[in-house]
Design an enzyme around this catalytic site. Structure first.
Site, PDB file in Angstrom:
ATOM      1  N   HIS A 135       0.846  -1.193   0.000  1.00 49.35           N
ATOM      2  CA  HIS A 135       0.000   0.000   0.000  1.00 49.35           C
ATOM      3  C   HIS A 135       0.879   1.239   0.000  1.00 49.35           C
ATOM      4  CE1 HIS A 135       0.664  -1.391   4.125  1.00 49.35           C
ATOM      5  NE2 HIS A 135       0.654  -0.120   4.507  1.00 49.35           N
ATOM      6  N   HIS A 174       1.150   5.092   0.954  1.00 47.69           N
ATOM      7  CA  HIS A 174       0.549   6.127   1.808  1.00 47.69           C
ATOM      8  C   HIS A 174       0.637   7.479   1.102  1.00 47.69           C
ATOM      9  CE1 HIS A 174       0.503   3.972   5.802  1.00 47.69           C
ATOM     10  NE2 HIS A 174       1.448   3.247   5.224  1.00 47.69           N
TER      11      HIS A 174
HETATM   12  P1  5GP Z   1       1.668   0.185   7.424  1.00 46.07           P
HETATM   13  O1  5GP Z   1       2.284   0.392   8.775  1.00 46.07           O
HETATM   14  O2  5GP Z   1       1.429  -1.275   7.144  1.00 46.07           O
HETATM   15  O3  5GP Z   1       2.438   0.864   6.325  1.00 46.07           O
HETATM   16  O4  5GP Z   1       0.290   0.939   7.453  1.00 46.07           O
HETATM   17  C1  5GP Z   1      -0.937   0.307   7.574  1.00 46.07           C
HETATM   18  C2  5GP Z   1      -1.993   1.394   7.597  1.00 46.07           C
HETATM   19  O5  5GP Z   1      -3.239   0.766   7.430  1.00 46.07           O
HETATM   20  C3  5GP Z   1      -2.035   2.162   8.910  1.00 46.07           C
HETATM   21  O6  5GP Z   1      -1.862   3.548   8.638  1.00 46.07           O
HETATM   22  C4  5GP Z   1      -3.419   1.856   9.470  1.00 46.07           C
HETATM   23  O7  5GP Z   1      -4.014   2.962  10.107  1.00 46.07           O
HETATM   24  C5  5GP Z   1      -4.184   1.410   8.242  1.00 46.07           C
HETATM   25  N1  5GP Z   1      -5.232   0.438   8.493  1.00 46.07           N
HETATM   26  C6  5GP Z   1      -5.119  -0.681   9.267  1.00 46.07           C
HETATM   27  N2  5GP Z   1      -6.281  -1.365   9.241  1.00 46.07           N
HETATM   28  C7  5GP Z   1      -7.128  -0.672   8.439  1.00 46.07           C
HETATM   29  C8  5GP Z   1      -8.490  -0.880   8.041  1.00 46.07           C
HETATM   30  O8  5GP Z   1      -9.145  -1.843   8.427  1.00 46.07           O
HETATM   31  N3  5GP Z   1      -9.037   0.039   7.205  1.00 46.07           N
HETATM   32  C9  5GP Z   1      -8.326   1.118   6.779  1.00 46.07           C
HETATM   33  N4  5GP Z   1      -8.968   1.970   5.972  1.00 46.07           N
HETATM   34  N5  5GP Z   1      -7.053   1.356   7.138  1.00 46.07           N
HETATM   35  C10 5GP Z   1      -6.461   0.480   7.959  1.00 46.07           C
END
Ligand code: 5GP
Ligand code: ZN
Length: 138
Positions: A99, A101
């Protein structure tokens, strides 16, 4: 992947605040935003790491990011954005589905540039830099 939260959003099994969709990508608001408008852009199919994403899909993914950045900035009246990927757990990736950001930034918001994500800066010699340059170029 059956237990992946982003696969569940992509398939519509759990709700997401979807802001953009292409044939193979989806963008939705982060549920726990770092700033208003914090958006995540994903390939609909499950890939854990960026290097696993096929080239044409990668093009579609980053095309969607480029399309979205000005829309997100306009929507929340942001001055700028940080765009980034936590690519692997050691880089802070918590959701095991690639993903991107998009984090809106505002003058004086107290945040930091993307340089702040790494630990202490290494003190590399020219020889070490030469070796790294060669290793990446190979
Ligand atoms: P990572 O640390 O993996 O780069 O970021 C994961 C992101 O996914 C975090 O910013 C978190 O807030 C977001 N996130 C986690 N679970 C969900 C969800 O169920 N729905 C949405 N829309 N975002 C999520
Ligand atoms: Zn997934």
């Amino acid at each position: 992947m059956s237990d992946c939260i982003f696969c569940a959003i992509a398939s519509g099994d759990i709700p997401g605040r979807i802001v953009h969709e292409t044939e193979h990508t989806l963008a939705f608001l982060d549920v726990n935003p770092l700033a208003p408008g914090h958006t995540l852009v994903i390939p609909k199919d499950h890939y854990a790491r960026l290097d696993e994403v096929p080239a044409d899909l990668s093009e579609e993914l980053f095309g969607a990011v480029s399309d979205l950045v000005p829309r997100v900035e306009d929507a929340v009246d942001a001055d700028a954005t940080n765009v980034g990927i936590n690519n692997g757990p050691a880089a802070g990736q918590e959701v095991d589905h690639v993903h991107v950001h998009i984090v809106p930034r505002f003058e004086g918001d107290g945040g930091a540039p993307i340089h702040a994500v790494a630990g202490e800066r290494p003190d590399l010699s020219d020889d070490e830099m030469d070796d790294i340059e060669a290793a990446i170029s190979e």
